[in-house]
Design a protein around this motif. Structure first.
Motif, PDB file in Angstrom:
ATOM      1  N   LYS A 210     -11.210  -3.691   0.016  1.00  0.00           N
ATOM      2  CA  LYS A 210     -12.051  -2.425   0.623  1.00  0.00           C
ATOM      3  C   LYS A 210     -10.849  -1.667   1.472  1.00  0.00           C
ATOM      4  O   LYS A 210     -11.384  -0.598   1.799  1.00  0.00           O
ATOM      5  CB  LYS A 210     -13.263  -3.011   1.225  1.00  0.00           C
ATOM      6  N   LEU A 211      -9.874  -2.369   1.884  1.00  0.00           N
ATOM      7  CA  LEU A 211      -8.898  -1.894   2.742  1.00  0.00           C
ATOM      8  C   LEU A 211      -8.151  -0.733   2.124  1.00  0.00           C
ATOM      9  O   LEU A 211      -7.419  -0.117   2.780  1.00  0.00           O
ATOM     10  CB  LEU A 211      -8.267  -2.681   3.565  1.00  0.00           C
ATOM     11  N   CYS A 212      -7.920  -0.955   0.651  1.00  0.00           N
ATOM     12  CA  CYS A 212      -6.947  -0.196  -0.010  1.00  0.00           C
ATOM     13  C   CYS A 212      -6.914   1.032   0.236  1.00  0.00           C
ATOM     14  O   CYS A 212      -5.869   1.902   0.343  1.00  0.00           O
ATOM     15  CB  CYS A 212      -7.061  -0.698  -1.415  1.00  0.00           C
ATOM     16  N   GLN A 213      -7.999   2.034  -0.094  1.00  0.00           N
ATOM     17  CA  GLN A 213      -7.979   3.276   0.061  1.00  0.00           C
ATOM     18  C   GLN A 213      -7.756   3.948   1.588  1.00  0.00           C
ATOM     19  O   GLN A 213      -7.005   4.897   1.773  1.00  0.00           O
ATOM     20  CB  GLN A 213      -9.404   3.961  -0.453  1.00  0.00           C
ATOM     21  N   VAL A 214      -8.219   3.204   2.263  1.00  0.00           N
ATOM     22  CA  VAL A 214      -7.972   3.659   3.841  1.00  0.00           C
ATOM     23  C   VAL A 214      -6.544   3.471   4.046  1.00  0.00           C
ATOM     24  O   VAL A 214      -5.858   4.411   4.848  1.00  0.00           O
ATOM     25  CB  VAL A 214      -8.943   2.815   4.741  1.00  0.00           C
ATOM     26  N   ALA A 215      -5.935   2.122   3.855  1.00  0.00           N
ATOM     27  CA  ALA A 215      -4.833   1.924   4.121  1.00  0.00           C
ATOM     28  C   ALA A 215      -3.530   2.595   3.166  1.00  0.00           C
ATOM     29  O   ALA A 215      -2.287   2.557   3.483  1.00  0.00           O
ATOM     30  CB  ALA A 215      -4.361   0.279   4.209  1.00  0.00           C
ATOM     31  N   ASN A 216      -4.126   3.282   2.259  1.00  0.00           N
ATOM     32  CA  ASN A 216      -3.196   3.917   1.271  1.00  0.00           C
ATOM     33  C   ASN A 216      -2.312   2.807   0.677  1.00  0.00           C
ATOM     34  O   ASN A 216      -1.033   3.290   0.574  1.00  0.00           O
ATOM     35  CB  ASN A 216      -2.450   4.994   1.849  1.00  0.00           C
ATOM     36  N   VAL A 217      -2.880   1.585   0.265  1.00  0.00           N
ATOM     37  CA  VAL A 217      -2.010   0.691  -0.635  1.00  0.00           C
ATOM     38  C   VAL A 217      -2.504   0.546  -2.053  1.00  0.00           C
ATOM     39  O   VAL A 217      -3.767   0.520  -2.011  1.00  0.00           O
ATOM     40  CB  VAL A 217      -1.985  -0.666   0.300  1.00  0.00           C
ATOM     41  N   LYS A 218      -1.749   0.212  -3.105  1.00  0.00           N
ATOM     42  CA  LYS A 218      -2.163   0.125  -4.178  1.00  0.00           C
ATOM     43  C   LYS A 218      -2.948  -1.215  -4.204  1.00  0.00           C
ATOM     44  O   LYS A 218      -2.483  -2.373  -3.431  1.00  0.00           O
ATOM     45  CB  LYS A 218      -1.017   0.125  -5.205  1.00  0.00           C
ATOM     46  N   ALA A 219      -4.117  -1.309  -5.014  1.00  0.00           N
ATOM     47  CA  ALA A 219      -4.938  -2.397  -5.166  1.00  0.00           C
ATOM     48  C   ALA A 219      -4.335  -3.714  -5.560  1.00  0.00           C
ATOM     49  O   ALA A 219      -4.478  -4.638  -5.349  1.00  0.00           O
ATOM     50  CB  ALA A 219      -6.258  -2.140  -5.945  1.00  0.00           C
ATOM     51  N   SER A 220      -3.052  -3.291  -6.498  1.00  0.00           N
ATOM     52  CA  SER A 220      -2.260  -4.486  -7.395  1.00  0.00           C
ATOM     53  C   SER A 220      -1.638  -5.055  -6.140  1.00  0.00           C
ATOM     54  O   SER A 220      -1.081  -6.296  -6.726  1.00  0.00           O
ATOM     55  CB  SER A 220      -1.373  -3.604  -8.413  1.00  0.00           C
ATOM     56  N   LYS A 221      -1.476  -4.695  -5.191  1.00  0.00           N
ATOM     57  CA  LYS A 221      -0.608  -5.313  -4.005  1.00  0.00           C
ATOM     58  C   LYS A 221      -1.481  -6.143  -2.968  1.00  0.00           C
ATOM     59  O   LYS A 221      -1.102  -6.799  -2.263  1.00  0.00           O
ATOM     60  CB  LYS A 221       0.034  -4.415  -3.276  1.00  0.00           C
ATOM     61  N   VAL A 222      -2.807  -5.664  -3.146  1.00  0.00           N
ATOM     62  CA  VAL A 222      -3.666  -6.341  -2.239  1.00  0.00           C
ATOM     63  C   VAL A 222      -4.556  -7.634  -2.510  1.00  0.00           C
ATOM     64  O   VAL A 222      -5.675  -7.385  -3.252  1.00  0.00           O
ATOM     65  CB  VAL A 222      -4.741  -5.156  -1.389  1.00  0.00           C
TER      66      VAL A 222
END
Length: 279
Positions: A210-222
């Motif tokens: 759920k943090l990916c979009q807000v943090a601007n980090v690719k989901a593949s890394k999270v």
């Protein structure tokens, strides 16, 4: 040995045996899942070397990565050993050892900081991210972070028949104390669900995504394991002691630790360019 069919009962017995061998819950579920996929493939046919080879070839044709195929074959070979069908085991695919990791999967320190910042409105998740990343523990080991352990300043982890001690950094210890005091957690596991059970991999994974979009980090890394790998790379970058790092991570094979500290392709390219051999 005569051929035999693979039954659902065999799969359940295999799972129980893995539990008795004290494999981690993640390993048990992974092996069980792979064994069940093989059971569906056989569809009532007998186990033979030819069928196992056919299954192996099918994985290749479906386009799975070599590492994934070898992981699945390891599960099947383990199952065949349990069933005393060792003559049906197959070899894994040969691959050249990689010298750098995939950039699209590697979490950077800057991205980690953004994830922590994005989780500020979820104090439990925010602290959980920092706990895994600053200690290098497996997500399954988070349950050992109890109020009592933090009071002692060290967490004793018993996993896969081995015991190791994790020292809790002073800065993390203070954050954990503040959290338990604020939310009235007086004893036992710190990171727990509303029902009081320890948070598991799926709970944590879902919250992190759920943090990916807000943090601007690719989901593949999270995902939780990437926090452990970031700890490993950061520790090695400072200490340059792979043996000590292997002990901290709980690795019995130092080759596993080598995988954790691979640099990305971009970093590898920079190092090569710094050699100054193109004139």
């Amino acid at each position: 040995m005569r051929n035999r069919e693979l039954s659902k009962m065999d799969i359940e017995r295999f799972r129980e045996n893995l539990i008795q061998e004290e494999k981690s819950s993640a390993t048990v579920e992974k092996y069980f899942r792979d064994a069940h996929a093989f059971y569906l493939f056989l569809a009532g046919q007998s186990i033979t070397k030819e069928k196992v080879l056919e299954y192996k070839q099918g994985l290749v044709e479906k386009g799975y990565a070599v590492r994934s195929i070898n992981s699945m074959l390891a599960s099947i070979n383990n199952l065949l050993g349990f069933l005393k069908c060792t003559e049906c085991r197959v070899k894994t695919l040969k691959t050249q050892r990689r010298i750098y990791s995939a950039e699209e999967r590697e979490l950077t320190k800057a991205e980690y900081y953004r994830l922590v910042e994005a989780a500020r409105n979820n104090p439990r998740l925010c602290l959980l991210l920092q706990t895994i990343c600053s200690s290098g523990i497996r997500v399954s080991e988070l349950q050992y972070f109890t109020v009592e352990a933090v009071q002692q300043g060290e967490v004793v982890i018993s996993c896969k028949g081995k015991t190791r001690t994790i020292l809790v950094p002073g800065s993390l210890r203070k954050k954990l104390f503040d959290f338990t005091n604020k939310y009235g957690i007086q004893s036992g596991v710190i990171f727990r669900t509303k029902s009081g059970k320890p948070m598991n991999r799926s709970n944590i994974w879902a919250e992190m995504k759920k943090l990916c979009q807000v943090a601007n980090v690719k989901a593949s890394k999270v995902f939780p394991h990437n926090l452990r790998k970031l700890f490993a790379r950061t520790f090695y970058g400072i200490e340059k002691d792979i043996a000590k790092l292997a002990d901290i991570l709980g690795h019995s094979n130092i080759e596993t630790t080598r995988i954790y500290i691979m640099t990305t392709g971009m970093e590898h390219r920079r190092k090569i360019e710094r050699l100054g051999l193109v004139v």
